[in-house]
Scaffold this motif. Structure first.
Motif, PDB file in Angstrom:
ATOM      1  N   HIS A 139       6.880   5.830  -3.125  1.00  0.00           N
ATOM      2  CA  HIS A 139       5.494   5.703  -2.655  1.00  0.00           C
ATOM      3  C   HIS A 139       4.559   6.050  -3.809  1.00  0.00           C
ATOM      4  N   ASP A 140       3.845   5.046  -4.284  1.00  0.00           N
ATOM      5  CA  ASP A 140       2.947   5.215  -5.437  1.00  0.00           C
ATOM      6  C   ASP A 140       3.676   5.815  -6.634  1.00  0.00           C
ATOM      7  N   GLY A 141       4.892   5.322  -6.893  1.00  0.00           N
ATOM      8  CA  GLY A 141       5.667   5.747  -8.048  1.00  0.00           C
ATOM      9  C   GLY A 141       6.474   7.008  -7.854  1.00  0.00           C
ATOM     10  N   ARG A 165       1.269   1.812  -2.372  1.00  0.00           N
ATOM     11  CA  ARG A 165       2.203   0.783  -2.828  1.00  0.00           C
ATOM     12  C   ARG A 165       3.619   1.353  -2.765  1.00  0.00           C
ATOM     13  N   TYR A 166       4.484   0.632  -2.073  1.00  0.00           N
ATOM     14  CA  TYR A 166       5.870   1.069  -1.861  1.00  0.00           C
ATOM     15  C   TYR A 166       6.823   0.175  -2.644  1.00  0.00           C
ATOM     16  N   ALA A 187       2.010  -3.552  -0.987  1.00  0.00           N
ATOM     17  CA  ALA A 187       0.891  -2.710  -0.560  1.00  0.00           C
ATOM     18  C   ALA A 187       0.921  -2.537   0.951  1.00  0.00           C
ATOM     19  N   VAL A 188       0.756  -1.304   1.391  1.00  0.00           N
ATOM     20  CA  VAL A 188       0.739  -0.963   2.817  1.00  0.00           C
ATOM     21  C   VAL A 188      -0.551  -0.197   3.090  1.00  0.00           C
ATOM     22  N   THR A 189      -1.263  -0.606   4.117  1.00  0.00           N
ATOM     23  CA  THR A 189      -2.513   0.055   4.515  1.00  0.00           C
ATOM     24  C   THR A 189      -2.402   0.513   5.957  1.00  0.00           C
ATOM     25  N   VAL A 190      -2.580   1.800   6.175  1.00  0.00           N
ATOM     26  CA  VAL A 190      -2.588   2.364   7.526  1.00  0.00           C
ATOM     27  C   VAL A 190      -4.018   2.295   8.051  1.00  0.00           C
TER      28      VAL A 190
END
Length: 424
Positions: A139-141, A165-166, A187-190
């Protein structure tokens, strides 16, 4: 026959575009990234006219800006792009982005928006479902989870901080174990389920069912348009104490005795399962008649809610701290500072007494200051003569022959602490 056709046309014309909601487009399986050569099914759920109408076209499909030839309720696709659908008389559906990959590893995320409090499921998939070993999710590196073999990564209750970003990595046996391979970043947006609530005071016209004399507080928030049917519960707090625990009502009436005080309130909104909870900022509630109450403009209302006509805000009277007085007594023989003989404090000046003018104080002290300066000059001359005699005894023979030295009104005696006047 003509009557049946007219009835069908009338029923369709009654459903205008303003009353129809846009259709719901779904994807099966529910992953937005697939391998090259695979096929997925798109389904459009919405209003579909009856089969007996004169115009049989029911569903329109779009790939980007291109109109597809199919008019069925569901279609199978394998081409990447942005898909939409539309039923007759309704607006276009929300889009679905389909990606096609030719990599060894792909990270699959659900096509539907993920809201706060809902589970977030990520799937790292090998080429044509080959088993992945030494699987890592990032998750984000930053590595967030490790599995020995293929498994999904699940966040039980997603938060806004889970957006980002996963990526996943792992090895596969083709036929021997390969070097670590990485998937593309996704990219994942909650999505926010509802906004943070705001506590406000309702006006007299809004608070219809409020008791007379009380203040009605309302905890305002707004749900996401796609989740507007989600039920919320509300709780109200006075400082850290709960004055009303979670309930379905968004309003709370402050009792009349508590309104007289300046208190701070806040509210909290939450889902029924408490998976998402958000609190409002503080609201300082002034009592009627106080300087902070803009609605209090008449004296009768303020007096009615303030028993004994006492103000709601007041200052304590100043405390008089008396100190021993110091007086200066001039004398013809000496000038001394005299203090009171007893240790008991004397009454100080009144708190509201006007101060003496500066000119009067300076005029009273001027004779004492002049006398003190003259005495210091005489003392300086005596000390200089004493020092000179000690250094050179032969220089001042007249000092030893003189029995008295007329110096000043003061003579310093080393034996006693008191001052002894010397006649000149």
């Amino acid at each position: 026959m003509w009557a049946l056709t007219a009835l069908l046309l009338l029923g369709e014309s009654a459903l205008t575009p303003a009353t129809l909601e846009k259709p719901i487009l779904s994807l099966h399986p529910p992953w937005t990234t697939i391998f090259k050569g695979e096929r997925v099914t798109l389904k459009c759920d919405g209003y579909h006219p009856l089969l007996l109408e004169l115009r049989p076209i029911s569903t329109l499909w779009y790939l980007g800006h291109l109109l597809l030839p199919s008019h069925k309720k569901s279609i199978e696709v394998q081409t990447p792009g942005v898909y939409r659908c539309q039923t007759r008389g309704a607006p276009v559906s929300d889009p679905i982005h389909l990606s096609v990959s030719n990599d060894w590893l792909i990270l699959q995320v659900p096509y539907t928006p993920v809201f706060e409090g809902e589970p977030l499921v990520l799937r790292c998939r090998g080429w044509y479902d080959k088993v992945i070993y030494k699987l890592h999710y990032y998750h984000d590196g930053q590595a967030v989870r490790y599995f020995h073999s293929s498994a999904n990564y699940t966040v039980l209750q997603a938060r806004a901080s889970d957006s980002g970003r996963y990526q996943c990595s792992g090895t596969m046996r083709i036929p021997v174990e390969s070097a670590p391979m990485f998937s593309a970043k996704v990219a994942v947006t909650v999505q926010e389920l509802f906004r943070a609530p705001v506590l406000r005071v309702m006006g007299p016209q809004e608070a219809r069912g409020a008791t007379l004399g009380g203040v009605v507080l309302r905890c305002d928030t707004r749900l996401h348009p796609q989740k507007r049917d989600t039920p919320l519960q509300f709780a109200f707090y006075k400082y850290s104490r709960a004055v009303r625990r979670f309930d379905w009502g968004a309003e709370y009436t402050v009792p009349e005795p508590e309104v007289e005080e300046l208190e701070s309130y806040w509210c909290e909104a939450a889902t029924a399962t408490r998976s998402v909870r958000k609190r409002s900022p503080w609201l300082q509630l002034p009592g009627p008649g106080s300087p902070l109450d803009p609605a209090s403009t008449t004296a009768p209302r303020a007096a009615a809610l303030a028993p004994g006509n006492k103000p709601l805000f007041f200052r304590k009277p100043p405390v008089s701290r008396s100190v021993p007085s110091v007086t200066s007594v001039p004398s013809t023989t000496s000038t001394r500072l005299q203090f009171p003989a007893s240790g008991a404090p004397t009454a100080g000046p009144p708190a509201c007494a006007p101060p003496k003018p500066l000119e009067q104080s300076a005029g009273a002290l001027k004779p004492d200051v002049d006398l003190l300066l003259r005495e210091m000059q005489l003392l300086k001359g005596i000390l200089s003569r004493v020092v000179l005699e000690l250094k050179e005894p032969q220089a001042l023979p007249e000092l030893r022959a003189t029995p008295e030295i007329p110096t000043s009104h003061f003579a310093v005696s080393l034996g006693t602490p008191e001052t002894t006047p010397v006649e000149s």
